[in-house]
Design a protein around this motif. Structure first.
Motif, mmCIF file in Angstrom:
data_model
loop_
_atom_site.group_PDB
_atom_site.id
_atom_site.type_symbol
_atom_site.label_atom_id
_atom_site.label_comp_id
_atom_site.label_asym_id
_atom_site.label_seq_id
_atom_site.Cartn_x
_atom_site.Cartn_y
_atom_site.Cartn_z
ATOM 1 N N PRO A 147 0.803 -1.229 0.000
ATOM 2 C CA PRO A 147 0.000 0.000 0.000
ATOM 3 C C PRO A 147 0.837 1.280 0.000
ATOM 4 O O PRO A 147 0.413 2.299 -0.547
ATOM 5 N N ASP A 148 2.046 1.220 0.606
ATOM 6 C CA ASP A 148 2.904 2.409 0.589
ATOM 7 C C ASP A 148 3.405 2.707 -0.824
ATOM 8 O O ASP A 148 3.453 3.861 -1.256
ATOM 9 N N TYR A 149 3.818 1.667 -1.538
ATOM 10 C CA TYR A 149 4.230 1.859 -2.934
ATOM 11 C C TYR A 149 3.085 2.448 -3.752
ATOM 12 O O TYR A 149 3.260 3.391 -4.522
ATOM 13 N N PHE A 150 1.914 1.863 -3.591
ATOM 14 C CA PHE A 150 0.761 2.328 -4.363
ATOM 15 C C PHE A 150 0.451 3.788 -4.062
ATOM 16 O O PHE A 150 0.261 4.599 -4.970
ATOM 17 N N ASP A 151 0.398 4.124 -2.779
ATOM 18 C CA ASP A 151 -0.011 5.475 -2.395
ATOM 19 C C ASP A 151 0.934 6.533 -2.960
ATOM 20 O O ASP A 151 0.499 7.524 -3.560
ATOM 21 N N ILE A 152 2.231 6.312 -2.812
ATOM 22 C CA ILE A 152 3.201 7.314 -3.232
ATOM 23 C C ILE A 152 3.290 7.398 -4.750
ATOM 24 O O ILE A 152 3.298 8.485 -5.340
ATOM 25 N N ALA A 153 3.346 6.241 -5.426
ATOM 26 C CA ALA A 153 3.541 6.247 -6.876
ATOM 27 C C ALA A 153 2.338 6.828 -7.609
ATOM 28 O O ALA A 153 2.488 7.663 -8.514
ATOM 29 N N TRP A 154 1.135 6.399 -7.252
ATOM 30 C CA TRP A 154 -0.037 6.881 -7.975
ATOM 31 C C TRP A 154 -0.357 8.331 -7.644
ATOM 32 O O TRP A 154 -0.837 9.078 -8.499
ATOM 33 N N LYS A 155 -0.068 8.736 -6.416
ATOM 34 C CA LYS A 155 -0.252 10.147 -6.091
ATOM 35 C C LYS A 155 0.722 11.000 -6.906
ATOM 36 O O LYS A 155 0.355 12.056 -7.448
ATOM 37 N N ALA A 156 1.965 10.542 -7.017
ATOM 38 C CA ALA A 156 2.959 11.286 -7.793
ATOM 39 C C ALA A 156 2.575 11.334 -9.270
ATOM 40 O O ALA A 156 2.802 12.343 -9.943
ATOM 41 N N GLY A 157 2.003 10.247 -9.772
ATOM 42 C CA GLY A 157 1.567 10.245 -11.170
ATOM 43 C C GLY A 157 0.500 11.297 -11.433
ATOM 44 O O GLY A 157 0.535 12.001 -12.447
ATOM 45 N N VAL A 158 -0.458 11.408 -10.503
ATOM 46 C CA VAL A 158 -1.503 12.421 -10.649
ATOM 47 C C VAL A 158 -0.903 13.818 -10.554
ATOM 48 O O VAL A 158 -1.242 14.722 -11.338
ATOM 49 N N LEU A 213 1.646 23.557 -5.455
ATOM 50 C CA LEU A 213 0.203 23.779 -5.305
ATOM 51 C C LEU A 213 -0.560 22.459 -5.210
ATOM 52 O O LEU A 213 -1.524 22.340 -4.441
ATOM 53 N N THR A 214 -0.151 21.470 -5.972
ATOM 54 C CA THR A 214 -0.824 20.174 -5.894
ATOM 55 C C THR A 214 -0.445 19.431 -4.626
ATOM 56 O O THR A 214 -1.222 18.614 -4.121
ATOM 57 N N ASP A 215 0.736 19.714 -4.086
ATOM 58 C CA ASP A 215 1.202 18.979 -2.918
ATOM 59 C C ASP A 215 0.512 19.434 -1.638
ATOM 60 O O ASP A 215 0.246 18.628 -0.750
ATOM 61 N N VAL A 216 0.234 20.727 -1.537
ATOM 62 C CA VAL A 216 -0.360 21.221 -0.292
ATOM 63 C C VAL A 216 -1.842 20.913 -0.214
ATOM 64 O O VAL A 216 -2.458 21.076 0.834
ATOM 65 N N ARG A 217 -2.448 20.486 -1.301
ATOM 66 C CA ARG A 217 -3.850 20.066 -1.297
ATOM 67 C C ARG A 217 -3.896 18.539 -1.377
ATOM 68 O O ARG A 217 -4.359 17.955 -2.341
ATOM 69 N N LEU A 220 -7.226 16.816 -1.884
ATOM 70 C CA LEU A 220 -7.746 17.035 -3.234
ATOM 71 C C LEU A 220 -7.076 16.086 -4.223
ATOM 72 O O LEU A 220 -7.738 15.491 -5.079
ATOM 73 N N ILE A 221 -5.760 15.933 -4.096
ATOM 74 C CA ILE A 221 -5.033 15.044 -5.002
ATOM 75 C C ILE A 221 -5.508 13.609 -4.842
ATOM 76 O O ILE A 221 -5.713 12.876 -5.813
ATOM 77 N N ARG A 222 -5.700 13.199 -3.592
ATOM 78 C CA ARG A 222 -6.179 11.837 -3.371
ATOM 79 C C ARG A 222 -7.584 11.658 -3.947
ATOM 80 O O ARG A 222 -7.917 10.590 -4.465
ATOM 81 N N GLY A 223 -8.385 12.712 -3.859
ATOM 82 C CA GLY A 223 -9.727 12.624 -4.437
ATOM 83 C C GLY A 223 -9.686 12.506 -5.953
ATOM 84 O O GLY A 223 -10.414 11.700 -6.543
ATOM 85 N N VAL A 224 -8.838 13.311 -6.574
ATOM 86 C CA VAL A 224 -8.686 13.228 -8.025
ATOM 87 C C VAL A 224 -8.186 11.841 -8.416
ATOM 88 O O VAL A 224 -8.664 11.237 -9.387
ATOM 89 N N ARG A 225 -7.225 11.329 -7.645
ATOM 90 C CA ARG A 225 -6.701 9.995 -7.938
ATOM 91 C C ARG A 225 -7.787 8.940 -7.827
ATOM 92 O O ARG A 225 -7.889 8.047 -8.676
ATOM 93 N N THR A 226 -8.612 9.039 -6.809
ATOM 94 C CA THR A 226 -9.680 8.060 -6.615
ATOM 95 C C THR A 226 -10.648 8.066 -7.786
ATOM 96 O O THR A 226 -11.033 7.008 -8.307
#
Length: 589
Positions: A147-158, A213-217, A220-226
């Motif tokens: 889950p750590d790999y998934f969370d960081i990699a997919w968030k970074a992709g978004v 700007l994307t990092d401090v929200r 929001l980023i996790r929502g967009v990713r979802t």
């Protein structure tokens, strides 16, 4: 996973966010200035442009390493990030240096240059490696929970997609504003946007700002990713039905139509890659409380079974092409992709059929394939498994074994498509004891362009050349008639940037000479006694001048001055000086 979330949300306080913003802006500024200085060096032909290997190393490192800093700051400790960025810079510099060193840099091209494969695969390797290393640093373990790999990699992709989109939108708006000002006769903004000293640093700064700007929200980023993952996961059903239908139809249609496309391996590997990505959008982090709907779970299992036969099909087609025509750089890269695909195919097939723990082997497969991908890319774009070197060795071996005749062998591949390894092999063939091989090799060495560069192709390139005479002059008809002999010199003269031509007597012999301002230099032509136009000299740009300014300057006029240094005659040999040019305050820029 909980620790990861706490770390990300805990650093977004006012003080932390301000510090991160400052660091990211500074990183963007340093990257922009570094890239601009490299551009300026290339434009002015000063160091490091004069040493292409060094330039290639610096260009690849300067282009990619700051992104590591932007993505890693605030997520790992400063010392760890510095060490990782330094290691990435060293590896990228070596890849860039090797990529340029293996190429043959021709005078009429734009040296130094990095090839597209090293740019694309280098970026992919860096992205994968970063998202393997950062979780390991944070958890202080070589292998962390999936889950750590998934969370960081997919968030970074978004974040990356949004940041690139933000940067593109920024430039679209600037050009829109410039067009508005241009309509009312104010062209200052349009001129400013075309200046490299403005465009390059501003682009880097805007991208760094977008990352912040994307990092401090974070929410929001996790929502967009979802949302993105949910939408993409349903596309899995579409591609599964299509690929399944394709494989079921093959026994009835046969493989001949597939091989006739000449791109069967690439198409099949692309389909397998699409399945892998979409399977992961449905599987996500694999937690029991995050399972997809039942229909998607069945779709994931079915899609995972389809990857293996696609990889087998790709390997079979690739083996046929290699057996028939030998290795090429593209086929070696395809073989490397097939190797990584085989790991995915075997692992996903096991995950689909293994009972208990829904698709759990997929997690270990993803990590193993990620590590393998990085290692394969590093090998391909380093001397370890350089595709050009391996393909040259294979092609020459086929010739020497008699699998290819001396008259049908592709000498142009060695001369024009395989860099220094090919030229070295061609020199050996030119000294061969087989007279046909030696004759054909020497003929290839003498050709200025590939024999496959047909008359039609050269005519098309000739037709694209655009020249513009100045001061009421005209381009001599005889020069236009002989343009096919100057295609490689005037390749940059096109409809978008026509080259200015000025007629004058340069050497006082009473005959007309021509000066043509191309993208890299001003080229002098004269006519010989048979009326053939030939290149007699080249005037290189100095002190930051570029083609646009040379075109403009040559349009206004030109003057000649005596040579600063005389020619020398040493033992009957005439030597010409190449004066040093110093760009000081007295040198007009």
């Amino acid at each position: 996973m909980t620790e990861t979330l706490q770390h990300d949300t805990g650093r977004t306080g006012l003080g932390g966010a301000s510090a991160l913003f400052a660091i990211r802006l500074a990183t963007g500024l340093v990257q922009g200035l570094a890239l601009y200085l490299l551009y300026l060096a290339a434009d002015s032909r000063v160091w490091p442009e004069t040493q292409p290997v060094v330039f290639g190393a610096l260009a690849l490192a300067a282009g990619y390493v700051p992104v590591v800093v932007l993505a890693g700051v605030g997520r790992v400790k400063a010392l760890a990030l510095i060490l990782w960025a330094a290691a990435a810079a060293g590896v990228l510099a070596l890849l860039g240096a090797h990529d340029v060193a293996r190429q043959v840099l021709k005078p009429h091209e734009e040296p130094p240059f990095l090839s597209f494969p090293v740019l694309a695969f280098g970026a992919a390797a860096l992205f994968i490696a970063h998202h393997l290393i950062v979780p390991a640093i944070r958890e202080r373990r070589w292998i962390v929970d999936y889950p750590d790999y998934f969370d960081i990699a997919w968030k970074a992709g978004v974040q990356l997609a949004l940041s690139l989109g933000f940067t593109g939108a920024f430039w679209i708006l600037l050009h829109l504003g410039a067009a508005l000002f241009k309509m009312i006769g104010l062209g200052f903004l349009q001129h400013l946007l075309s200046e490299a000293w403005f465009a390059i640093p501003v682009t880097a700064l805007v991208f760094a700002t977008a990352v912040q700007l994307t990092d401090v929200r974070d929410g929001l980023i996790r929502g967009v990713r979802t949302v993105a993952l949910m939408l993409l996961s349903w596309l899995l059903l579409v591609i599964t039905v299509l690929v399944g239908g394709f494989l079921l139809a093959l026994p009835f249609t046969g493989l001949d139509g597939l091989w006739e496309t000449r791109s069967a391996t690439a198409l099949v590997l692309s389909a397998a890659a699409a399945l892998i990505v979409l399977i992961n959008t449905a599987y996500q982090d694999g937690r029991a409380d995050n399972l997809p709907p039942v229909v998607l779970r069945y779709g994931v299992r079915a899609a995972s079974v389809l990857i293996a036969p696609l990889i087998v099909l790709a390997a079979f087609g690739l083996a046929l092409r290699i057996g028939q025509h030998g290795l090429t750089s593209d086929r070696i890269i395809a073989a490397a992709c097939t190797l990584v695909g085989a790991v995915y195919g075997a692992g996903y097939l096991l995950a689909a059929v293994k009972p208990g723990g829904w698709m759990k082997p997929l997690e270990r497969t993803n990590v193993a394939a990620a590590v393998l991908s990085v290692l394969v890319i590093l090998a391909l774009f380093s001397p370890l498994a350089d595709p050009a070197r391996l393909s040259v060795q294979d092609q020459v071996a086929r010739l020497q074994r008699g699998m290819v005749s001396a008259d049908t062998f592709d000498y142009d591949f060695l001369r024009f498509e395989s860099g220094k390894a090919g030229e070295k092999a061609l020199r050996r063939l030119a000294a061969s004891t087989d007279p046909r091989i030696a004759r054909n090799a020497r003929a290839a060495q003498a050709r200025p362009w590939p024999s496959g560069d047909t008359a039609q192709g050269r005519q098309e390139r000739k037709a694209a050349i655009r020249l513009k005479a100045v001061d009421g002059q005209s381009v001599p008809t005889s020069f236009v008639d002989q343009l096919d002999a100057q295609v490689d010199v005037l390749f940059s003269c096109n409809a978008e940037t026509p080259c200015v031509v000025r007629s004058l007597d340069l050497n006082g012999d009473g005959r007309t000479d021509l000066l043509v301002a191309t993208a890299r230099e001003i080229v002098a032509f004269d006519q010989d006694s048979q009326g053939q136009w030939r290149v007699t000299g080249r005037y290189g740009f100095t002190c930051g001048r570029n083609a646009e300014r040379m075109n403009e300057g040559l349009s206004k006029g030109v003057a000649t001055t005596p040579a600063a240094l005389p020619d020398l005659v040493v033992e009957g040999q005439r030597l010409r000086a190449s004066p040093e040019v110093r760009c000081d305050a007295t040198e007009p820029r």
